[in-house]
Scaffold this active site. Structure first.
Site, PDB file in Angstrom:
ATOM      1  N   GLU A  92      -9.626  10.552 -48.700  1.00  0.00           N
ATOM      2  CA  GLU A  92      -9.188  11.817 -48.110  1.00  0.00           C
ATOM      3  C   GLU A  92      -8.927  12.844 -49.192  1.00  0.00           C
ATOM      4  OE1 GLU A  92      -5.600  13.667 -45.329  1.00  0.00           O
ATOM      5  OE2 GLU A  92      -5.564  11.549 -45.857  1.00  0.00           O
ATOM      6  N   GLU A 120       3.539  17.539 -54.538  1.00  0.00           N
ATOM      7  CA  GLU A 120       4.590  16.857 -55.296  1.00  0.00           C
ATOM      8  C   GLU A 120       4.347  15.355 -55.333  1.00  0.00           C
ATOM      9  OE1 GLU A 120       5.778  20.800 -54.202  1.00  0.00           O
ATOM     10  OE2 GLU A 120       5.092  19.145 -52.940  1.00  0.00           O
TER      11      GLU A 120
END
Length: 396
Positions: A242, A383
């Protein structure tokens, strides 16, 4: 090799010119959502499937093209340059590699041809209200009852769940040990009794996201991919594919579009926007970002060509690609000026007779910008990607 690639590029370009319809080009040009809507993307998928080009990254024995990495790159670039709509990645690029790697012979034989044809349209059941970036804390319960799992709980931000007839889903089958050890990966039918889909409209008025509720939904154990309680390994494998998407080709097209508009739209000083030093500086910075993304894609491709999976380089590419994409969207919004604030939902629907207001760039600038904010969150936030890089590459 260079001559072969040039001939291949010419073949792809000629085929796209003959088969990519004006209707599909319009769909791509007006698309501002995470994915192109199912009716449109399946039209393009059917055309590609008939040609045998729908799954360039798949092994040939499963229906792939058998192309080299260089040929795949050429194909992706030419599709972007021609203005082709994107295909939904959920089946072709995400769950299919996981099925090939972890699935049984029966699962491969059943699911893969249906993914190629578009007969099965997939959504991803990962995030939950209390388990987004911290995916290991998911709590959708799956209790074993004979040959079935009984599911209770919900998933959220489920893209195109209202279109999908299939879902690949992470469920909690055990709470023993570390959180990751009690997760199982299931393939399930969306028309299963007890599954309810509720829409989550976006700030751009688009309907991409949904919340999916499970109330005593019975899913056959035969739909499990991999072993019980070992779904975390399957999920991590799938996420690498992905995150390792192809960004550079579409980013180059987006940058060229911005340069075109900067060369034609007037500035406050009377000349075109591109005569302003601040605009030229911004375009130069964007060009640098796009070049860096292309270099990262080459690294990921090298891993794959060497027989491996994308690895942590996929996380680096995810960060760079989404940040460059968002920077392009912010620049387009700036160029659109006050016209960007006008909600032109009807005018940006494919085939709509409504006339757009303002310059062409204003039609999609704001919804693309708003929808694009999600890109640095879905698939694992930036993050989280930096944490993966810190641990896997830097050893921190």
């Amino acid at each position: 090799m260079a001559g072969d690639l040039a001939a291949f590029r010419a073949e792809v370009r000629d085929w796209l010119a003959a088969n990519l319809t004006d209707e599909l080009r319009e769909v791509a040009a007006k698309s501002t959502s995470v994915f192109v809507d199912k009716p449109h993307t399946l039209k393009w998928q059917a055309i590609l499937h008939k040609k045998g080009w729908v799954a360039p990254t798949w092994p040939k024995e499963y229906g792939g093209t058998g192309w080299s990495e260089a040929e795949r790159h050429v194909f992706a670039s030419e599709c972007a340059l021609a203005g082709a709509p994107a295909l939904s990645p959920m089946g072709l690029r995400m769950v299919a590699p996981a099925i090939m790697h972890y699935g049984t012979a029966e699962q491969n034989a059943w699911y893969l041809p249906r993914i190629l044809s578009g007969e099965d349209y997939w959504c991803q059941g990962y995030s939950e209200p209390g388990a987004g970036s911290d995916l290991a804390s998911l709590s959708l319960r799956a209790e074993r009852d004979g040959d079935h799992y009984v599911l209770n709980g919900c998933k959220i931000w489920t893209t195109h769940a209202h279109f999908a007839n299939k879902m690949f889903c992470l469920v909690r089958t055990s709470r023993d040990g570390r959180p990751q050890q009690g997760i199982t990966f299931l393939l399930l039918d969306m028309d299963t009794p007890g599954i309810t889909v509720r829409p989550i409209p976006s700030i751009a008025d688009d309907h991409d996201f949904n919340q999916v509720f499970f109330e005593d939904a019975r899913v056959p154990v035969s739909g499990r991919l991999g072993e019980e309680d070992q779904g975390w390994s399957v999920a991590k494998y799938l996420l690498e594919f992905e995150r390792a998407g192809a960004f550079a080709a579409s980013l180059k097209v987006g940058l060229a579009r911005l340069v075109h508009h900067a060369s034609t739209l007037p500035s406050g000083a009377g000349g075109p926007l591109i005569t302003e030093p601040s605009v030229r500086r911004q375009l130069a910075l964007l060009a640098t970002q796009v070049t860096a993304v292309e270099a990262s894609e080459d690294v990921v491709l090298a891993h794959i060509m060497g027989g491996g999976n994308p690895g942590p380089a996929a996380s680096l590419l995810k960060i760079q690609g989404t940040e460059a994409e968002q920077a392009l969207q912010a620049c387009a919004l700036s160029m659109a000026g006050d016209y960007a604030a006008v909600n032109q939902f009807e005018a940006r629907q494919p085939g709509s007779p409504a006339s757009p207001l303002g310059p062409e760039i204003a039609l999609t600038a704001l919804p693309s910008y708003l929808n694009g904010r999600a890109a640095s969150i879905y698939g694992g936030s930036n993050e989280i990607q930096r944490n993966i890089i810190a641990k896997a590459v830097l050893g921190l």
